[in-house]
Design a protein around this motif. Structure first.
Motif, PDB file in Angstrom:
ATOM      1  N   SER A  65     -12.053  -7.636   4.783  1.00  0.00           N
ATOM      2  CA  SER A  65     -11.805  -6.414   5.229  1.00  0.00           C
ATOM      3  C   SER A  65     -12.879  -6.207   6.268  1.00  0.00           C
ATOM      4  O   SER A  65     -12.595  -5.201   7.119  1.00  0.00           O
ATOM      5  CB  SER A  65     -12.089  -5.374   4.084  1.00  0.00           C
ATOM      6  OG  SER A  65     -13.420  -5.242   3.772  1.00  0.00           O
TER       7      SER A  65
ATOM      8  N   ASN B 151      -7.354  -0.741   6.970  1.00  0.00           N
ATOM      9  CA  ASN B 151      -6.187  -0.307   6.942  1.00  0.00           C
ATOM     10  C   ASN B 151      -5.398   0.353   8.195  1.00  0.00           C
ATOM     11  O   ASN B 151      -4.382   0.793   8.121  1.00  0.00           O
ATOM     12  CB  ASN B 151      -5.800   0.542   5.706  1.00  0.00           C
ATOM     13  CG  ASN B 151      -6.033  -0.584   4.274  1.00  0.00           C
ATOM     14  OD1 ASN B 151      -5.837  -1.684   4.176  1.00  0.00           O
ATOM     15  ND2 ASN B 151      -6.555   0.232   3.209  1.00  0.00           N
TER      16      ASN B 151
ATOM     17  N   MET C  32       0.806  -1.284   0.002  1.00  0.00           N
ATOM     18  CA  MET C  32       0.015  -0.011  -0.223  1.00  0.00           C
ATOM     19  C   MET C  32       0.791   1.186   0.095  1.00  0.00           C
ATOM     20  O   MET C  32       0.706   2.162   0.714  1.00  0.00           O
ATOM     21  CB  MET C  32      -0.857  -0.162   1.190  1.00  0.00           C
ATOM     22  CG  MET C  32      -1.981  -0.995   1.163  1.00  0.00           C
ATOM     23  SD  MET C  32      -3.126  -0.674  -0.195  1.00  0.00           S
ATOM     24  CE  MET C  32      -3.940   0.871   0.446  1.00  0.00           C
TER      25      MET C  32
ATOM     26  N   SER D  75     -11.116  -7.435   9.479  1.00  0.00           N
ATOM     27  CA  SER D  75      -9.984  -6.675  10.065  1.00  0.00           C
ATOM     28  C   SER D  75     -10.505  -5.225  10.259  1.00  0.00           C
ATOM     29  O   SER D  75     -10.095  -4.924  11.541  1.00  0.00           O
ATOM     30  CB  SER D  75      -9.007  -6.318   8.862  1.00  0.00           C
ATOM     31  OG  SER D  75      -9.581  -6.069   7.525  1.00  0.00           O
TER      32      SER D  75
ATOM     33  N   ARG E 295      -7.278   4.638   2.976  1.00  0.00           N
ATOM     34  CA  ARG E 295      -6.028   4.883   3.484  1.00  0.00           C
ATOM     35  C   ARG E 295      -5.900   5.801   4.704  1.00  0.00           C
ATOM     36  O   ARG E 295      -6.466   6.921   4.717  1.00  0.00           O
ATOM     37  CB  ARG E 295      -4.828   5.270   2.396  1.00  0.00           C
ATOM     38  CG  ARG E 295      -4.865   4.350   1.028  1.00  0.00           C
ATOM     39  CD  ARG E 295      -3.872   4.818   0.378  1.00  0.00           C
ATOM     40  NE  ARG E 295      -2.549   4.829   1.064  1.00  0.00           N
ATOM     41  CZ  ARG E 295      -1.370   5.096   0.441  1.00  0.00           C
ATOM     42  NH1 ARG E 295      -1.468   5.614  -0.885  1.00  0.00           N
ATOM     43  NH2 ARG E 295      -0.331   5.116   1.277  1.00  0.00           N
TER      44      ARG E 295
END
Lengths: 100, 254
Positions: B244, B98, B1, B247, B129
């Motif tokens: 996703s 993330n 990333m 997480s 992000r």
């Protein structure tokens, strides 16, 4: 208790109450599998809440705000850059409010 | 990333939020002057903006402020005005995959209507992000706290933001963001329901409940219009989604 202390305690209470609403959403959905109707609901949530935030300004303030919102929406659907859309909206509302 | 770089993602967040910052300055100044008028010292005004960091709730609280301070009433009202954050957080937490755990908790501390809206718009195109989100949210925090402090120090009203149309800037920005959510007539039905319910609720119900009422009404229409057979992500997409989400939910397991 002094006024100053009470003020700071009240500010701390407001901060705590607000943070609870901010992190509450994390725990609300823990361990829930997001599929089907629940996914449809969550996908629709951002647009529905955003619309609700501005609805009183757009629909129930005055003709100037409602017309300016329509002009802003037209600019937004033309895919203009956001700063241009905001500038057009603000200019429109200033001009429309200045009308007699 | 790492492509584009973290600093580029941060700058892109700062750039996206610039029009909002321009509108936040006069409103923060105004809030600071109102707080000073109710006896807040500049430090207390800054502290409120830095820790509560919620414009609507801060205006309502200052409006209710008197001697002696109705502490419980102000705290409870603050909670009610901000209850919409629960809905926003429930949606945003799906996209925090993330983020580290402290990063996620800080992200939620900094979540405003504006930073949340930009994050939700971003995830329509690509995963969120942390650098982008904090570019948006930290700039907002810095500008809001600085403007409040400056307003409290100036201590006198700098004029009505409505005179320059700044009060409409937030509505205009939200309209611009809403356009990005458009997926066809079904979105129109959700938006129309939300708008009409919220506007009627605003007239009928005191406080900020209209946001929750409008949001929930719109979501109910989305659920009613939902058709199971149309939901068909291929297996790989479904797995990636679940990954996703998994997480993302770790953020909440503090």
């Amino acid at each position: 208790m002094s006024d100053d202390l009470l003020t700071v305690i009240t500010i701390a209470g407001m901060a705590l109450a607000t943070y609870l609403t901010r992190i509450g959403g994390l725990y609300l959905m823990r361990g829930v599998s997001v599929t089907g109707r629940l996914k449809a609901a969550l996908d629709a949530l951002p647009a529905a809440v955003l619309m609700a935030v501005i609805a009183p300004t757009v629909l129930a303030t005055g003709a100037a705000e409602t017309i300016a919102a329509a002009i802003t929406a037209a600019a937004a659907f033309l895919r203009l850059p956001m700063i241009a859309v905001v500038a057009i909206g603000v200019a429109a509302v200033v001009a429309l409010r200045a009308l007699p | 990333m790492n492509s584009p770089s973290r600093s580029a993602a941060f700058r892109s967040g700062v750039f996206d939020i610039l029009p909002v910052l321009a509108a936040a300055v006069p409103i923060g100044l105004l809030w600071g002057t109102l707080a000073a008028g109710k006896g807040f010292t500049p430090f207390e005004a800054w502290l409120t903006s830095a820790t509560v960091f919620a414009g609507a709730a801060q205006f309502v609280a200052v409006d209710m402020w008197r001697e002696p301070v109705p502490m419980l009433l102000i705290v409870v009202t603050t909670f009610i005005v901000n209850v919409r954050h629960l809905l926003m957080g429930a949606s945003l937490q799906r996209h925090l995959g993330n983020f580290s755990r402290p990063g996620g908790l800080l992200a939620m501390f900094l979540m405003t209507d504006e930073s949340w809206a930009f994050a939700e718009r971003k995830v329509l195109a690509e995963p969120l992000r942390p650098a982008y989100y904090f570019g948006v949210a930290l700039s907002m925090w810095l500008v809001w706290t600085s403007a409040s402090l400056a307003g409290a120090i100036a201590g006198r009203s700098l004029g009505d933001p409505a005179a320059y149309g700044f009060d409409f800037a937030f509505s205009a920005m939200f309209i611009a963001i809403l356009a990005g959510f458009w997926k066809g007539p079904r979105t129109g039905a959700v938006l129309a329901t939300s708008a009409v319910s919220a506007a009627l609720a605003k007239l009928a119900v005191p406080g900020a409940w209209y946001i929750v009422i409008g949001g929930v009404a719109g979501v109910i229409v989305a659920v009613i219009l939902h058709r199971e057979e149309e939901e068909g992500p291929v297996a790989g997409e479904r797995a990636a989604e679940m990954q996703s989400e998994k997480s993302g939910s770790n953020v909440g397991s503090a």
